[in-house]
Design an enzyme around this catalytic site. Sequence first.
Site, mmCIF file in Angstrom:
data_model
loop_
_atom_site.group_PDB
_atom_site.id
_atom_site.type_symbol
_atom_site.label_atom_id
_atom_site.label_comp_id
_atom_site.label_asym_id
_atom_site.label_seq_id
_atom_site.Cartn_x
_atom_site.Cartn_y
_atom_site.Cartn_z
ATOM 1 N N ALA A 161 0.804 -1.230 0.000
ATOM 2 C CA ALA A 161 0.000 0.000 0.000
ATOM 3 C C ALA A 161 0.837 1.280 0.000
ATOM 4 O O ALA A 161 0.268 2.372 0.045
ATOM 5 C CB ALA A 161 -1.018 0.031 1.151
ATOM 6 N N ALA A 162 2.169 1.156 -0.092
ATOM 7 C CA ALA A 162 2.979 2.383 -0.172
ATOM 8 C C ALA A 162 2.593 3.156 -1.444
ATOM 9 O O ALA A 162 2.461 4.384 -1.423
ATOM 10 C CB ALA A 162 4.466 2.042 -0.171
ATOM 11 N N GLY A 163 2.395 2.418 -2.538
ATOM 12 C CA GLY A 163 1.984 3.065 -3.791
ATOM 13 C C GLY A 163 0.603 3.693 -3.660
ATOM 14 O O GLY A 163 0.332 4.767 -4.222
ATOM 15 N N ASP A 164 -0.270 3.054 -2.898
ATOM 16 C CA ASP A 164 -1.627 3.601 -2.711
ATOM 17 C C ASP A 164 -1.573 4.893 -1.893
ATOM 18 O O ASP A 164 -2.303 5.850 -2.169
ATOM 19 C CB ASP A 164 -2.512 2.575 -1.998
ATOM 20 C CG ASP A 164 -2.648 1.306 -2.817
ATOM 21 O OD1 ASP A 164 -2.516 1.382 -4.056
ATOM 22 O OD2 ASP A 164 -2.878 0.247 -2.218
HETATM 23 O O1 RIB Z 1 -1.660 -1.982 -3.196
HETATM 24 C C1 RIB Z 1 -1.920 -2.865 -2.144
HETATM 25 C C2 RIB Z 1 -3.253 -3.528 -2.339
HETATM 26 O O2 RIB Z 1 -3.213 -4.297 -3.522
HETATM 27 C C3 RIB Z 1 -3.637 -4.469 -1.248
HETATM 28 O O3 RIB Z 1 -4.346 -3.839 -0.201
HETATM 29 C C4 RIB Z 1 -4.427 -5.540 -1.970
HETATM 30 O O4 RIB Z 1 -5.768 -5.567 -1.637
HETATM 31 C C5 RIB Z 1 -4.239 -5.251 -3.454
HETATM 32 O O5 RIB Z 1 -5.339 -4.659 -3.987
#
Ligand code: RIB
Length: 288
Positions: free
Chosen positions: A231-234
Site C-alpha cells: 500500500a505504499a503506492g496507494d
Molecule cells: O496496493 C496494495 C493492495 O493491492 C492491497 O491492499 C491488496 O488488496 C491489493 O489490492
Amino acid sequence: MVVGSVNMDLAVQVEQLPRPGDTVLGERLLTIPGGKGANQAVAAARLGATARMIGRVGRDAFGHELVAGLREDGVDVSGIGFDPGEPSGVALIVVEKGGQNTVTVAPGANARLGADEVARLRAVLRRRDVVVTQLEIPLETVLAVIACAHELGARVVLNAAPSGALTGRPLPDVDVLVVNEREADDLGGPARLGAAKALVVTLGAEGSVLYEGHRETRVDPRRVEAVDATAAGDAFVGALALALARGDSLVDAVRLGNAAGAATATKFGARPSLPTAGDLKRLFGVTA
Ligand code: RIB
C-alpha cells in the site's frame, strides 16, 4: 473521487518469499482491509481530503466490514454497492522480512464494476474534482470513468496497477499516470509512457521521477526503515490526489506522495499503515 477496488487482505509475514513449488511457514495470518481503490481513498481522507469511494463488495461478512472500515475513516461510502452474486474481493499477501511482498488478488465483486458505477460517478462528479482509478476493476469501466471525467471537466489520476490489462494497448488519455518501475517496464518504459500529459514513476526507496513532456524531475525519497511496502503506492496516489485537488503543483504533489508512501512502508499491512497528517509531521516534519 475514487472508482476502484475494495479488498480484504489476508496477509502473512515470512522469512523469505517462497519460490514456485515451495512451502514455507509464516507468522500469524492477519485479516486487514485493503484494495488499491479503497486504500487510495483512505490515504487521501486521512490527510484531510473529502473522499468518496465508488466500488462494489460482496453481500458477505467481508463486504460489510470493508464498508464499515471506510466509513470510520471518513470516506463517503454511498457509492459502494453490494453485489448479490459475487463475494468480496480478497488479496492473498505474503510479506518477506525487509518489506518485499507478493500479492494475488481474487477480484470477486470488483470484476463487476460497470455501467452502474459510471452512472453513480456521473451523478456526483463536479468540475475541478480529481478522479482516481486503478486497474483492479475491468479496463472498459476504467475507460468509461476517464471519458466521464473528461466530459464533466474533472481531472483524472490513473494508477496503472496492476499493469497487465493495459499491456500492449493504447494509453488512456489521463492527466497524471502513476506507475512503479515494474509497471513502467510492462507498459513500454518512459519513452512510450511519455505520451501521458504527466507521468510519475515511483521508485520505492529511491523516490520518484516526474515526466512532463520533455521535462524530467527527480523527487528525492524520504528515508525510512521499511517493514512492509504493501500500500505504499496507494498512499502515494491518495496523497498526490489530495494535493492536486487543493491546487498544489505536480512536483509538490509528488513530494507529498513520497512522504506518504515512505511512512506507509514503516508499518505492516495496507490500511493500518496509511499515515495521517500528524504522522507525516512527526516522521518528516512535512505539513500535509
Ligand atoms: O496496493 C496494495 C493492495 O493491492 C492491497 O491492499 C491488496 O488488496 C491489493 O489490492
